[in-house]
Design a protein around this motif. Structure first.
Motif, PDB file in Angstrom:
ATOM      1  N   ILE A   3      33.482  48.050  49.834  1.00 21.71           N
ATOM      2  CA  ILE A   3      32.883  47.811  48.523  1.00 21.71           C
ATOM      3  C   ILE A   3      33.254  46.411  48.056  1.00 21.71           C
ATOM      4  O   ILE A   3      34.422  46.009  48.138  1.00 21.71           O
ATOM      5  N   ILE A   4      32.243  45.676  47.601  1.00 24.78           N
ATOM      6  CA  ILE A   4      32.462  44.368  46.984  1.00 24.78           C
ATOM      7  C   ILE A   4      32.157  44.512  45.502  1.00 24.78           C
ATOM      8  O   ILE A   4      31.044  44.886  45.129  1.00 24.78           O
ATOM      9  N   ALA A   5      33.135  44.259  44.659  1.00 24.67           N
ATOM     10  CA  ALA A   5      32.964  44.377  43.208  1.00 24.67           C
ATOM     11  C   ALA A   5      32.847  42.983  42.609  1.00 24.67           C
ATOM     12  O   ALA A   5      33.736  42.143  42.785  1.00 24.67           O
ATOM     13  N   MET A   6      31.734  42.743  41.895  1.00 23.36           N
ATOM     14  CA  MET A   6      31.480  41.434  41.299  1.00 23.36           C
ATOM     15  C   MET A   6      31.590  41.494  39.783  1.00 23.36           C
ATOM     16  O   MET A   6      31.334  42.533  39.165  1.00 23.36           O
ATOM     17  N   ARG A   7      31.942  40.352  39.214  1.00 26.77           N
ATOM     18  CA  ARG A   7      32.034  40.222  37.763  1.00 26.77           C
ATOM     19  C   ARG A   7      31.883  38.747  37.410  1.00 26.77           C
ATOM     20  O   ARG A   7      32.547  37.896  38.004  1.00 26.77           O
ATOM     21  N   ASP A   8      30.964  38.454  36.495  1.00 21.13           N
ATOM     22  CA  ASP A   8      30.786  37.080  36.001  1.00 21.13           C
ATOM     23  C   ASP A   8      30.535  36.073  37.116  1.00 21.13           C
ATOM     24  O   ASP A   8      31.077  34.959  37.124  1.00 21.13           O
ATOM     25  N   GLY A   9      29.703  36.465  38.094  1.00 26.23           N
ATOM     26  CA  GLY A   9      29.326  35.536  39.148  1.00 26.23           C
ATOM     27  C   GLY A   9      30.382  35.281  40.192  1.00 26.23           C
ATOM     28  O   GLY A   9      30.260  34.333  40.981  1.00 26.23           O
ATOM     29  N   GLU A  10      31.412  36.112  40.232  1.00 31.96           N
ATOM     30  CA  GLU A  10      32.491  35.940  41.200  1.00 31.96           C
ATOM     31  C   GLU A  10      32.833  37.275  41.854  1.00 31.96           C
ATOM     32  O   GLU A  10      32.486  38.339  41.344  1.00 31.96           O
ATOM     33  N   ILE A  11      33.522  37.205  42.994  1.00 32.63           N
ATOM     34  CA  ILE A  11      34.030  38.405  43.641  1.00 32.63           C
ATOM     35  C   ILE A  11      35.334  38.783  42.954  1.00 32.63           C
ATOM     36  O   ILE A  11      36.326  38.049  43.027  1.00 32.63           O
ATOM     37  N   ALA A  12      35.315  39.929  42.275  1.00 34.90           N
ATOM     38  CA  ALA A  12      36.515  40.365  41.569  1.00 34.90           C
ATOM     39  C   ALA A  12      37.457  41.113  42.505  1.00 34.90           C
ATOM     40  O   ALA A  12      38.680  40.924  42.462  1.00 34.90           O
ATOM     41  N   HIS A  13      36.885  41.968  43.353  1.00 40.70           N
ATOM     42  CA  HIS A  13      37.681  42.777  44.286  1.00 40.70           C
ATOM     43  C   HIS A  13      36.817  43.109  45.488  1.00 40.70           C
ATOM     44  O   HIS A  13      35.591  43.191  45.386  1.00 40.70           O
ATOM     45  N   ALA A  14      37.448  43.321  46.628  1.00 40.90           N
ATOM     46  CA  ALA A  14      36.741  43.740  47.835  1.00 40.90           C
ATOM     47  C   ALA A  14      37.696  44.528  48.712  1.00 40.90           C
ATOM     48  O   ALA A  14      38.884  44.205  48.806  1.00 40.90           O
ATOM     49  N   GLY A  15      37.167  45.587  49.331  1.00 38.81           N
ATOM     50  CA  GLY A  15      38.002  46.398  50.196  1.00 38.81           C
ATOM     51  C   GLY A  15      37.365  47.740  50.470  1.00 38.81           C
ATOM     52  O   GLY A  15      36.226  48.007  50.060  1.00 38.81           O
ATOM     53  N   PRO A  16      38.083  48.639  51.141  1.00 39.90           N
ATOM     54  CA  PRO A  16      37.558  49.981  51.395  1.00 39.90           C
ATOM     55  C   PRO A  16      37.494  50.779  50.089  1.00 39.90           C
ATOM     56  O   PRO A  16      38.165  50.417  49.104  1.00 39.90           O
ATOM     57  N   PRO A  17      36.691  51.842  50.056  1.00 41.15           N
ATOM     58  CA  PRO A  17      36.543  52.601  48.811  1.00 41.15           C
ATOM     59  C   PRO A  17      37.857  53.055  48.189  1.00 41.15           C
ATOM     60  O   PRO A  17      38.029  52.991  46.969  1.00 41.15           O
ATOM     61  N   GLU A  18      38.794  53.491  49.020  1.00 41.66           N
ATOM     62  CA  GLU A  18      40.044  54.005  48.461  1.00 41.66           C
ATOM     63  C   GLU A  18      40.853  52.919  47.748  1.00 41.66           C
ATOM     64  O   GLU A  18      41.658  53.216  46.860  1.00 41.66           O
TER      65      GLU A  18
END
Length: 251
Positions: free
Chosen positions: A206-221
Motif C-alpha cells: 500500500i502506498i499512502a499519499m497526502r498533499d502530493g507526497e508519499i506519506a507511507h508505503a509498505g505491506p498492509p499490516e
C-alpha cells in the motif's frame, strides 16, 4: 520495476505532486490510497504516460516513459482511466478487442482473437460479448473495461479507481478478479482505490499519499494502523483484524 524520481506536477500555483520518488517492484498488487487531492490519480496518469510531468522522471523496466516509443510502452504497460466514454456504440467484444491494437494495429490475428476470448472468459463476459455497452449495468460495463486492459496483455496494469460507481457486491467481485489477474496471470497491478478496507484485504503493498507526497508505503499490516491512517486521512480509525486481514472502520 516502476521507478519515479523527483516527480513533480504543478497546475498554476497548486503543486499536485511534490518531488515524488518511489519504486514499485514487479509482481503482485499495489494499492494507492489517500484523501481527495492527494495526487493519486495524477501520479498514476503520469506513470501511464497520459499526462506529462513538469519535472522528474518515470521509468518502467529502465525505459523512460516520456521518451520510449508509444508502441513499445503500450506492449509493456496498460492503463484504465477513471472516466471512460465512447461516443460510438460498441459491443463488449468490440471494446475488448481495442486492447489488441498495440499488437495488431487493427488487423487481428489468430493470436489476437485468442487473447480476446481469454479476456472475455477471465471476466465472465462470454454471455455478454455481443451486447452493447449501453445495455449493460455499471458493474458489467466496468468488467468490460478491465477486460480490455487485460486483453492488452501487458506486464504492468494500471487501474484508476476501478471500483467507481460499483455497489458492495460488484466491488468485491471486481477486487477478486483484479487479485486473480495478479496471481494467475502474473500481472503487476497498480490501482488507485478509495476504500482502505479493499486496499487492506487484497493488496501486497500500500502506498499512502497526502498533499502530493508519499506519506507511507509498505505491506498492509504496516500501513493499517490507527496512527498511520490518522496521519493520512486526519480522522480517527479503529483497526480490527478479521480473518487475518486488517480492516479499517471509520468513526
Amino acid at each position: 520495476m516502476i521507478e519515479l524520481t523527483e516527480l513533480t506536477k504543478v497546475y498554476g500555483r497548486q503543486t499536485v505532486l511534490n518531488g515524488v520518488s518511489l519504486r514499485i517492484e514487479r509482481g503482485g498488487l499495489t494499492s494507492i490510497i489517500g484523501p481527495n487531492g492527494a495526487g493519486k490519480s495524477t501520479m498514476l496518469t503520469i506513470i501511464g504516460r497520459l499526462l506529462r510531468a513538469d519535472g522528474g522522471q518515470v521509468t518502467v523496466d529502465g525505459l523512460d516513459v516520456a521518451r520510449a516509443p508509444g508502441r513499445v510502452m503500450a506492449q509493456r504497460m496498460s492503463i484504465l482511466r477513471q472516466e471512460n466514454r465512447f461516443t460510438t456504440r460498441l459491443t463488449v467484444r468490440d471494446l475488448v478487442s481495442f486492447g489488441r491494437y498495440p499488437h495488431s494495429q487493427g488487423h487481428l490475428t489468430p493470436t489476437d482473437r485468442s487473447q480476446i476470448e481469454a479476456a472475455l472468459g477471465f471476466l465472465d463476459l462470454g454471455p455478454l460479448a455481443e451486447r452493447y455497452l449501453d445495455e449493460l449495468s455499471g458493474g458489467q460495463r466496468q468488467r468490460a473495461y478491465v477486460a480490455m486492459v487485460l486483453c492488452q496483455d501487458t506486464e504492468y496494469v494500471l487501474l484508476d479507481e476501478p471500483l467507481n460507481n460499483l455497489d458492495m457486491k460488484h466491488a468485491v467481485a471486481m477486487m477478486r478478479q483484479i487479485r486473480r489477474a495478479a496471481d494467475t496471470l502474473g500481472k503487476t497491478v497498480v490501482l488507485v482505490v478509495h476504500d482502505i478496507n479493499f486496499a487492506s484485504a487484497y493488496s501486497d503493498r500500500i502506498i499512502a499519499m497526502r498533499d502530493g507526497e508519499i506519506a507511507h508505503a509498505g505491506p498492509p499490516e504496516a500501513i493499517m494502523t490507527p496512527e498511520i491512517l490518522r496521519d493520512v486521512f486526519d480522522l480517527d480509525v479503529q483497526v480490527t483484524e478479521i480473518g487475518g486481514s486488517r480492516i479499517g472502520v471509520y468513526y
